[in-house]
Design a protein around this motif. Structure first.
Motif, PDB file in Angstrom:
ATOM      1  N   UNK A  13       0.838  -1.203   0.000  1.00 36.03           N
ATOM      2  CA  UNK A  13       0.000   0.000   0.000  1.00 36.03           C
ATOM      3  C   UNK A  13       0.875   1.255   0.000  1.00 36.03           C
ATOM      4  N   UNK A  14       1.949   1.243   0.790  1.00 30.11           N
ATOM      5  CA  UNK A  14       2.854   2.390   0.842  1.00 30.11           C
ATOM      6  C   UNK A  14       3.525   2.601  -0.514  1.00 30.11           C
ATOM      7  N   UNK A  15       3.950   1.506  -1.154  1.00 31.32           N
ATOM      8  CA  UNK A  15       4.562   1.611  -2.481  1.00 31.32           C
ATOM      9  C   UNK A  15       3.585   2.240  -3.467  1.00 31.32           C
ATOM     10  N   UNK A  16       2.335   1.797  -3.432  1.00 29.74           N
ATOM     11  CA  UNK A  16       1.331   2.338  -4.364  1.00 29.74           C
ATOM     12  C   UNK A  16       1.071   3.820  -4.084  1.00 29.74           C
ATOM     13  N   UNK A  17       0.998   4.205  -2.824  1.00 31.15           N
ATOM     14  CA  UNK A  17       0.754   5.615  -2.492  1.00 31.15           C
ATOM     15  C   UNK A  17       1.903   6.505  -2.942  1.00 31.15           C
ATOM     16  N   UNK A  20       1.746   6.856  -6.582  1.00 35.62           N
ATOM     17  CA  UNK A  20       0.659   7.786  -6.899  1.00 35.62           C
ATOM     18  C   UNK A  20       1.129   9.232  -6.754  1.00 35.62           C
ATOM     19  N   UNK A  21       1.928   9.505  -5.730  1.00 36.19           N
ATOM     20  CA  UNK A  21       2.450  10.861  -5.529  1.00 36.19           C
ATOM     21  C   UNK A  21       3.480  11.224  -6.588  1.00 36.19           C
ATOM     22  N   UNK A  22       4.255  10.256  -7.066  1.00 29.76           N
ATOM     23  CA  UNK A  22       5.226  10.536  -8.129  1.00 29.76           C
ATOM     24  C   UNK A  22       4.505  10.972  -9.400  1.00 29.76           C
ATOM     25  N   UNK A  23       3.431  10.285  -9.753  1.00 25.75           N
ATOM     26  CA  UNK A  23       2.654  10.685 -10.928  1.00 25.75           C
ATOM     27  C   UNK A  23       1.878  11.975 -10.669  1.00 25.75           C
ATOM     28  N   UNK A  24       1.503  12.215  -9.425  1.00 30.40           N
ATOM     29  CA  UNK A  24       0.818  13.473  -9.111  1.00 30.40           C
ATOM     30  C   UNK A  24       1.735  14.662  -9.361  1.00 30.40           C
ATOM     31  N   UNK A  25       3.023  14.541  -9.005  1.00 35.54           N
ATOM     32  CA  UNK A  25       3.967  15.609  -9.277  1.00 35.54           C
ATOM     33  C   UNK A  25       4.137  15.857 -10.760  1.00 35.54           C
ATOM     34  N   UNK A  54       1.882   1.310 -13.818  1.00 36.32           N
ATOM     35  CA  UNK A  54       3.319   1.232 -13.551  1.00 36.32           C
ATOM     36  C   UNK A  54       3.640   0.497 -12.246  1.00 36.32           C
ATOM     37  N   UNK A  55       2.623   0.088 -11.515  1.00 34.68           N
ATOM     38  CA  UNK A  55       2.872  -0.544 -10.213  1.00 34.68           C
ATOM     39  C   UNK A  55       3.742  -1.807 -10.311  1.00 34.68           C
ATOM     40  N   UNK A  56       3.563  -2.669 -11.337  1.00 36.90           N
ATOM     41  CA  UNK A  56       4.445  -3.858 -11.409  1.00 36.90           C
ATOM     42  C   UNK A  56       5.919  -3.525 -11.548  1.00 36.90           C
ATOM     43  N   UNK A  57       6.256  -2.315 -12.025  1.00 31.52           N
ATOM     44  CA  UNK A  57       7.662  -1.928 -12.151  1.00 31.52           C
ATOM     45  C   UNK A  57       8.260  -1.467 -10.828  1.00 31.52           C
ATOM     46  N   UNK A  58       7.398  -1.120  -9.867  1.00 28.95           N
ATOM     47  CA  UNK A  58       7.871  -0.626  -8.563  1.00 28.95           C
ATOM     48  C   UNK A  58       8.050  -1.793  -7.611  1.00 28.95           C
ATOM     49  N   UNK A  59       9.113  -2.562  -7.799  1.00 31.30           N
ATOM     50  CA  UNK A  59       9.375  -3.752  -6.981  1.00 31.30           C
ATOM     51  C   UNK A  59      10.260  -3.366  -5.798  1.00 31.30           C
ATOM     52  N   UNK A  60       9.634  -2.852  -4.753  1.00 32.16           N
ATOM     53  CA  UNK A  60      10.363  -2.410  -3.565  1.00 32.16           C
ATOM     54  C   UNK A  60       9.794  -3.112  -2.340  1.00 32.16           C
ATOM     55  N   UNK A  61      10.628  -3.262  -1.344  1.00 33.58           N
ATOM     56  CA  UNK A  61      10.202  -3.730  -0.032  1.00 33.58           C
ATOM     57  C   UNK A  61      10.553  -2.634   0.961  1.00 33.58           C
TER      58      UNK A  61
END
Length: 254
Positions: A13-17, A20-25, A54-61
Motif C-alpha cells: 500500500x505504501x509503495x502504491x501511495x 501515486x504521488x510521483x505521478x501526481x507531481x 506502472x505498479x508492477x515496475x515498482x518492486x520495492x520492499x
C-alpha cells in the motif's frame, strides 16, 4: 483469495501511495499534463490509472515506515515532479517571454485574451507561440518520453529516496539563458519595428500631414506578422534545442 492479503499488505500500500504521488507531481507541474482545460477529476483518474499501470515496475520492499517518514517520502516524490517540471516550464517560459516582447513592440499588449492552457490573461501573440511550441513538443513524442523517464526512474530512484544533485548546474545555465534566448527569438521583430519607426519618423518630418496613427500603426503590425511567419522555423529550432537539453537534464536527474 490470495490476492487480497497481497493488496492489503502495508508495504504494498505504501509503495502504491508513493507511486501515486510521483505521478501526481508529473501531472501537476509538467507542461501539457498541467493543462487547465483538463478537469481535476479527469486528471485524478489519469494519475490513478498510471499508478496502477506502472505498479508492477515498482518492486520495492519498504517495510514499516512511521507517519513522519511517510510524509517526508511523499514530499520527496512531489519535489521530484516539481524540479523536473520546472526544467520544462523554463523552456516554455522562454517562448512566452519572446511572445510578450513581440506583442509589446507591435503595440498589441492590450490585445490579450484568456489563455485556457495557463488559466490567465496573456497577449495573443504569446498564446499563438505557446500553442505552437506545445505542438512541436508533442511532435517530438514529449509526452511519451516523460512516461519513459518515469519508468526508468523506478529502477534508478527508489520511491521516497529522491535527492537532486546534478540538476543545479542546468538551472543556473537555463535561468542565465532565459532572457538571452527569449530576446534572440524576438529580436527580428524588435529590429523591424525599430526600423519602421525610424522610417515613419523621417516621413513625418518631410510630410507633416502624414497620419501616422491611421496608416503607420496597421502597416507596422502587418510587417511584423510577415516577419513572424518567416522566422517561425528558426524560433522553433531554438525551442527544440532547449527542450531536448531539458529532457536530457531530467534524464540525468533520474
Amino acid at each position: 483469495m490470495e490476492i487480497v492479503p497481497y493488496l492489503t499488505n502495508d508495504s504494498n500500500v505504501i509503495v502504491f501511495l508513493l507511486l501515486l504521488l510521483r505521478f501526481s507531481g508529473v501531472f501537476a507541474f509538467f507542461p501539457f499534463f498541467d493543462n487547465q482545460m483538463i478537469s481535476p477529476s479527469i486528471r485524478g483518474a489519469m494519475i490513478f490509472f498510471m499508478a496502477v499501470l506502472f505498479y508492477p515496475l515498482a518492486h520495492y520492499e519498504l517495510g514499516q515506515l512511521s507517519v513522519i517518514d511517510l510524509m517526508i517520502a511523499g514530499l520527496f516524490e512531489l519535489m521530484m515532479g516539481f524540479l523536473a517540471g520546472l526544467m520544462l516550464q523554463i523552456v516554455f517560459a522562454m517562448i512566452s517571454f519572446s511572445g510578450e516582447l513581440m506583442s509589446f513592440s507591435m503595440g498589441l499588449t492590450m490585445a490579450s485574451a484568456y489563455d485556457p492552457i495557463s488559466g490567465s490573461q496573456r497577449p495573443i501573440v504569446g498564446q499563438l507561440l505557446s500553442m505552437l511550441a506545445l505542438l512541436v513538443a508533442l511532435s517530438l513524442d514529449f509526452h511519451h518520453i516523460v512516461l519513459q523517464l518515469i519508468a526508468h526512474s523506478l529502477d534508478s530512484v527508489p520511491l521516497g529516496g529522491f535527492v537532486s544533485i546534478g540538476s543545479v548546474e542546468y538551472y543556473i545555465e537555463a535561468l542565465g539563458n532565459f532572457f538571452v534566448v527569449g530576446f534572440s527569438m524576438a529580436f527580428p521583430i524588435l529590429a523591424i519595428i525599430l526600423f519602421s519607426d525610424i522610417i515613419f519618423g523621417m516621413i513625418m518630418k518631410t510630410h507633416p500631414q502624414f497620419n501616422l496613427l491611421a496608416i503607420g500603426f496597421p502597416v507596422k503590425i502587418a510587417i511584423a506578422f510577415v516577419v513572424l511567419i518567416i522566422i517561425l522555423p528558426s524560433i522553433y529550432v531554438h525551442f527544440r534545442r532547449e527542450i531536448e537539453s531539458a529532457l536530457f537534464a531530467i534524464g540525468e536527474m533520474f
